[in-house]
Design a protein around this motif. Structure first.
Motif, PDB file in Angstrom:
ATOM      1  N   ALA A   1      -8.668   1.408   1.272  1.00  0.00           N
ATOM      2  CA  ALA A   1      -6.985   1.837   1.490  1.00  0.00           C
ATOM      3  C   ALA A   1      -7.266   3.729   0.819  1.00  0.00           C
ATOM      4  CB  ALA A   1      -6.155   1.583   0.828  1.00  0.00           C
ATOM      5  N   ARG A   2      -6.929   4.342   2.125  1.00  0.00           N
ATOM      6  CA  ARG A   2      -6.716   6.001   1.706  1.00  0.00           C
ATOM      7  C   ARG A   2      -5.530   6.588   1.330  1.00  0.00           C
ATOM      8  NH1 ARG A   2      -9.547   7.500   7.081  1.00  0.00           N
ATOM      9  NH2 ARG A   2     -11.818   6.711   6.257  1.00  0.00           N
ATOM     10  N   PRO A   3      -5.206   7.725   0.599  1.00  0.00           N
ATOM     11  CA  PRO A   3      -3.633   8.262   0.530  1.00  0.00           C
ATOM     12  C   PRO A   3      -3.065   8.563   1.809  1.00  0.00           C
ATOM     13  CG  PRO A   3      -5.735   9.661  -0.792  1.00  0.00           C
ATOM     14  CD  PRO A   3      -6.870   8.476   0.223  1.00  0.00           C
ATOM     15  N   VAL A   4      -2.218   8.374   1.591  1.00  0.00           N
ATOM     16  CA  VAL A   4      -0.154   8.553   2.650  1.00  0.00           C
ATOM     17  C   VAL A   4      -1.012  10.611   2.517  1.00  0.00           C
ATOM     18  CG1 VAL A   4       1.515   9.182   3.461  1.00  0.00           C
ATOM     19  CG2 VAL A   4       0.809   7.005   1.780  1.00  0.00           C
ATOM     20  N   ARG A   5      -1.519  10.840   4.128  1.00  0.00           N
ATOM     21  CA  ARG A   5      -1.355  12.276   4.083  1.00  0.00           C
ATOM     22  C   ARG A   5      -0.053  12.775   3.989  1.00  0.00           C
ATOM     23  NH1 ARG A   5      -2.046  10.887   9.970  1.00  0.00           N
ATOM     24  NH2 ARG A   5      -3.934   9.039   9.719  1.00  0.00           N
ATOM     25  N   PRO A   6       0.121  14.042   3.370  1.00  0.00           N
ATOM     26  CA  PRO A   6       1.302  14.854   2.663  1.00  0.00           C
ATOM     27  C   PRO A   6       2.392  15.214   3.958  1.00  0.00           C
ATOM     28  CG  PRO A   6      -0.389  15.992   2.830  1.00  0.00           C
ATOM     29  CD  PRO A   6      -0.955  15.228   2.846  1.00  0.00           C
ATOM     30  N   MET A   7       3.412  14.864   3.921  1.00  0.00           N
ATOM     31  CA  MET A   7       4.305  16.044   4.994  1.00  0.00           C
ATOM     32  C   MET A   7       4.445  17.058   4.764  1.00  0.00           C
ATOM     33  SD  MET A   7       6.780  15.018   7.237  1.00  0.00           S
ATOM     34  CE  MET A   7       7.122  12.869   6.498  1.00  0.00           C
TER      35      MET A   7
ATOM     36  N   LEU B   1       0.612  -1.061  -0.665  1.00  0.00           N
ATOM     37  CA  LEU B   1      -0.129  -0.120  -0.253  1.00  0.00           C
ATOM     38  C   LEU B   1       0.915   1.261  -0.127  1.00  0.00           C
ATOM     39  CD1 LEU B   1      -2.829  -0.421   2.616  1.00  0.00           C
ATOM     40  CD2 LEU B   1      -2.918  -0.299   0.000  1.00  0.00           C
ATOM     41  N   ARG B   2       1.967   1.433   1.297  1.00  0.00           N
ATOM     42  CA  ARG B   2       2.526   2.417   0.781  1.00  0.00           C
ATOM     43  C   ARG B   2       3.653   2.290  -0.351  1.00  0.00           C
ATOM     44  NH1 ARG B   2       3.290   6.833   4.527  1.00  0.00           N
ATOM     45  NH2 ARG B   2       5.099   7.881   4.087  1.00  0.00           N
ATOM     46  N   ALA B   3       4.055   1.742  -0.922  1.00  0.00           N
ATOM     47  CA  ALA B   3       4.534   1.729  -2.255  1.00  0.00           C
ATOM     48  C   ALA B   3       3.372   2.088  -3.208  1.00  0.00           C
ATOM     49  CB  ALA B   3       4.540   0.345  -2.819  1.00  0.00           C
ATOM     50  N   ALA B   4       2.242   2.289  -3.360  1.00  0.00           N
ATOM     51  CA  ALA B   4       1.087   2.848  -3.944  1.00  0.00           C
ATOM     52  C   ALA B   4       0.919   4.413  -3.441  1.00  0.00           C
ATOM     53  CB  ALA B   4       0.319   1.830  -4.346  1.00  0.00           C
ATOM     54  N   GLY B   5       1.576   5.216  -2.484  1.00  0.00           N
ATOM     55  CA  GLY B   5       1.035   6.270  -2.307  1.00  0.00           C
ATOM     56  C   GLY B   5      -0.833   5.783  -1.002  1.00  0.00           C
ATOM     57  N   LEU B   6      -0.115   4.799  -0.735  1.00  0.00           N
ATOM     58  CA  LEU B   6      -1.886   4.695   0.502  1.00  0.00           C
ATOM     59  C   LEU B   6      -1.042   4.055   1.781  1.00  0.00           C
ATOM     60  CD1 LEU B   6      -3.797   2.578  -2.605  1.00  0.00           C
ATOM     61  CD2 LEU B   6      -3.699   4.981  -1.832  1.00  0.00           C
ATOM     62  N   ARG B   7      -2.019   4.417   2.583  1.00  0.00           N
ATOM     63  CA  ARG B   7      -2.514   3.835   3.608  1.00  0.00           C
ATOM     64  C   ARG B   7      -3.219   2.576   3.627  1.00  0.00           C
ATOM     65  NH1 ARG B   7      -5.141   7.643   7.091  1.00  0.00           N
ATOM     66  NH2 ARG B   7      -6.285   8.966   6.220  1.00  0.00           N
ATOM     67  N   PRO B   8      -3.382   2.021   4.847  1.00  0.00           N
ATOM     68  CA  PRO B   8      -4.852   1.630   5.565  1.00  0.00           C
ATOM     69  C   PRO B   8      -6.096   2.415   5.387  1.00  0.00           C
ATOM     70  CG  PRO B   8      -2.643   0.077   6.369  1.00  0.00           C
ATOM     71  CD  PRO B   8      -2.290   1.623   5.542  1.00  0.00           C
ATOM     72  N   GLY B   9      -5.827   3.029   6.467  1.00  0.00           N
ATOM     73  CA  GLY B   9      -6.532   4.739   7.278  1.00  0.00           C
ATOM     74  C   GLY B   9      -7.466   3.872   7.873  1.00  0.00           C
ATOM     75  N   GLY B  10      -6.943   3.063   8.689  1.00  0.00           N
ATOM     76  CA  GLY B  10      -8.473   2.725   9.531  1.00  0.00           C
ATOM     77  C   GLY B  10      -9.080   1.772   9.495  1.00  0.00           C
ATOM     78  N   GLN B  11      -8.337   0.801   8.644  1.00  0.00           N
ATOM     79  CA  GLN B  11      -9.960  -1.311   7.916  1.00  0.00           C
ATOM     80  C   GLN B  11      -9.410  -1.658   8.789  1.00  0.00           C
ATOM     81  OE1 GLN B  11      -9.118  -2.494   4.070  1.00  0.00           O
ATOM     82  NE2 GLN B  11      -7.773  -0.700   3.537  1.00  0.00           N
ATOM     83  N   ASP B  12      -9.699  -2.570   9.176  1.00  0.00           N
ATOM     84  CA  ASP B  12      -9.147  -3.592   9.803  1.00  0.00           C
ATOM     85  C   ASP B  12      -8.609  -4.909   9.073  1.00  0.00           C
ATOM     86  OD1 ASP B  12     -10.572  -3.150  12.536  1.00  0.00           O
ATOM     87  OD2 ASP B  12     -12.544  -3.828  11.862  1.00  0.00           O
ATOM     88  N   VAL B  13      -7.612  -5.804   9.651  1.00  0.00           N
ATOM     89  CA  VAL B  13      -7.084  -7.120   8.252  1.00  0.00           C
ATOM     90  C   VAL B  13      -7.920  -7.239   7.727  1.00  0.00           C
ATOM     91  CG1 VAL B  13      -5.348  -8.823   8.885  1.00  0.00           C
ATOM     92  CG2 VAL B  13      -5.092  -6.393   9.812  1.00  0.00           C
TER      93      VAL B  13
END
Length: 111
Positions: A58-64, A22-34
């Motif tokens: 999945a949600r987009p990674v928050r910007p720095m 997910l991180r490589a695709a610019g995403l994060r789990p966003g609170g979802q369960d496994v």
């Protein structure tokens, strides 16, 4: 058992990904369960386990931001500072030593 579907290495269905994928695709789990787990067998130990998340949830990674970057730089600088000699070692201090390598090699400080 956890009740999650278990897939063997490289046999997970499309639409599921690990945190790293997910991180490589610019995403994060966003609170979802496994939703499932992936197991890679090993010879002499238990299998390696990776948890899978749905890509469509999945949600987009928050910007720095500048504040987050400054806080991260400050935290990394603290990990490089030797507590014994108070100098910046130029590398992350090993947790096994608790001090920089020159301080750990000095016999009267290490004992």
């Amino acid at each position: 058992m956890t009740g999650l579907p278990v897939y063997r290495w490289r046999l997970a269905p499309d639409g599921l990904a690990t945190r790293r994928q997910l991180r490589a695709a610019g995403l994060r789990p966003g609170g979802q369960d496994v939703v499932a787990q992936l197991e890679r067998p090993r010879r002499r130990r238990g299998p390696l386990v990776a948890y899978l998340y749905r890509i469509d949830r999945a949600r987009p990674v928050r910007p720095m931001t500048e504040q987050r970057a400054a806080a991260l730089a400050k935290a990394n600088a603290a990990r490089r500072r030797c507590p014994t000699c108070r100098r910046d070692a130029g590398y992350v201090i090993p947790a096994s030593l608790g001090m920089c390598v020159p301080c750990a090699d000095t016999p009267y400080l290490a004992a």
